[in-house]
Write an enzyme that holds these catalytic residues in place. Structure first.
Site, short mmCIF file in Angstrom:
data_model
loop_
_atom_site.label_atom_id
_atom_site.label_comp_id
_atom_site.label_asym_id
_atom_site.label_seq_id
_atom_site.Cartn_x
_atom_site.Cartn_y
_atom_site.Cartn_z
N HIS A 55 -8.90 3.60 -2.18
CA HIS A 55 -7.47 3.31 -2.04
C HIS A 55 -7.00 2.50 -3.24
CE1 HIS A 55 -3.72 1.84 -0.59
NE2 HIS A 55 -4.15 0.86 0.18
N CYS A 64 0.79 -1.24 0.00
CA CYS A 64 0.00 0.00 0.00
C CYS A 64 0.82 1.29 0.00
CB CYS A 64 -0.96 0.01 1.19
SG CYS A 64 -2.17 -1.32 1.14
N CYS A 94 0.27 2.47 6.20
CA CYS A 94 0.51 1.12 6.70
C CYS A 94 0.68 0.20 5.50
CB CYS A 94 -0.63 0.66 7.61
SG CYS A 94 -2.27 0.74 6.86
N GLY A 122 1.10 -4.03 4.04
CA GLY A 122 0.88 -5.44 4.26
C GLY A 122 2.10 -6.17 4.80
#
Length: 402
Positions: A357, A90, A387, A389
């Site tokens: 997102h 991300c 944040c 993964g």
């Protein structure tokens, strides 16, 4: 040597479904359209670029085969321009910016583009496979569970109620609606067009202006089945035995939306900007990435932020504005609590809960969003973070120059 941001553009975010406005646009074309727009706005010759680096989280199918190189060719850039794709889940778009900035600071690049692309309606998450999804030994040894379980675990550990996360989600929607109504995104959003030049989308499609506390309260949790029936709660609780049970408070309304989109940021040295007649809009002060617990997965923004602040010689209170990707409402609540950040300083124009997102593109998108807001508000510094993964985080600090 300093790295400067000269410009930023992004597409609007289209719903990541077959009936979404951008579904008919292949990801290579989404990326190519922001590359074309950035060149037209800034007036550089593509031969002057040293590189194009794009984040993409699912580099499979239409998003495989080094989409950065194929997109720049589709955009009509010179054959002399190389391209590469990058994947840190991300934060990929933000990491692309940091990677280019680092090469500028090292004196190895004069002018380059960083950004990202993700067409989630055409290339589903996890389509690229990998051990995270298929290796039971890796899952067992590291107590891996889906991110939604981690979001609910953060809420449980910190006693965030369903009302708490819904309240944050409502604010995200309201802020995004206000930002669009006040044209706060107008500086950076470009319309996406089809092959005939007809506009397909010129506004973030995922926003729900009619969202209310009551409508959010009526949504059902989305991670309870995988947690309780599929056994992922039990996996996570082995790592966190102090928790009796995980309270599933996240819904489709307080989690980030699945969308399509692309973004691009022009970075370079001061000397190259002067040669092109461009004024730098911001300077990159510091950046950092960090690892965190892979079971929760979503706490990485704190160590990454602290690392970036230390490198810049700054404290959390020195930052005027924060942008934290709204993967889930509990992630932002937890970050604000841990860093002592007031809600009026973070995601002031809404975030991924309202607008969506687009995985690989988001990091560069929110960097551009906060740069526009610094200029609009006259504030000086911003920190962008996400944040990631498998338990990671990335953070970048910028300083406004115009």
């Amino acid at each position: 040597m300093d790295a400067f941001i000269y410009d930023h553009v992004r597409t609007p975010r289209g719903r990541g479904r077959p009936n979404g406005a951008l579904h008919e646009v292949p990801p290579v074309d989404l990326a190519a359209q922001v590359l074309v727009a950035l060149q037209r706005r800034s007036g550089f010759a593509s031969e002057q670029l040293d590189d194009v680096l794009l984040g993409v989280v699912t580099p499979a199918g239409e998003q495989g085969c080094n989409i950065a190189r194929t997109a720049l060719l589709r955009a009509g850039y010179s054959n002399s321009v190389p391209g590469a794709q990058l994947n840190r889940f991300c934060s990929s778009g933000l990491d692309a910016v940091n990677a280019i900035a680092g090469q500028i600071m090292a004196g190895q690049i004069d002018l380059a583009i960083a950004g990202g692309v993700e067409s989630m309606s055409r290339v589903p998450m996890s389509a690229d496979g990998g051990a995270w999804y298929s290796d039971p030994v890796l899952v067992y040894d590291n107590y891996l569970a889906p991110q939604g379980i981690g979001a609910d675990l953060i809420a449980t550990l910190n006693h965030y109620s369903r009302e708490d996360v819904d309240r944050y989600a409502l604010a995200s929607q309201q802020r995004a609606v206000r930002a669009w109504d006040e044209a706060r995104f107008a500086k950076s959003v470009i319309p996406v067009v089809d092959e005939l030049g007809i506009v397909l989308l010129d506004r973030d499609e995922h926003i729900r202006a009619d969202t209310s506390a009551a409508s959010l309260a009526g949504l059902k949790p989305v991670f309870d089945v995988m947690g309780e029936k599929d056994g992922y709660d039990a996996v996570a609780l082995q790592r966190y035995p102090e928790v009796f049970r995980i309270e599933h408070v996240h819904t489709a309304g307080n989690s980030s939306g699945i969308v399509d989109g692309a973004s691009a940021v022009l970075l370079g040295t001061r000397e190259m900007g002067e040669r092109l007649g461009l004024r730098p809009r911001a300077r990159i002060r510091a950046f950092a990435s960090a690892g965190s617990d892979p079971t929760i997965q979503l706490t990485g923004p704190e160590p990454a932020t602290r690392k970036a602040l230390a490198r810049a010689g700054m404290a959390a209170a020195d930052i005027d504005l924060y942008e934290l990707n709204e993967a889930f409402a509990s992630v932002v609540l937890w970050f604000m609590q841990r860093l002592g950040v007031d809600h009026d300083k973070i995601n002031v124009n809404g975030g991924a809960i309202a607008m969506g997102h687009p995985l690989g593109a988001t990091g560069a998108m929110i960097l551009g969003t906060v740069l526009d807001e610094l200029e609009r508000s006259g504030k000086g510094t911003a920190l962008v973070t996400a944040c990631v993964g498998l338990g990671m985080g990335t953070a970048t600090i910028i300083e406004r120059l115009q």
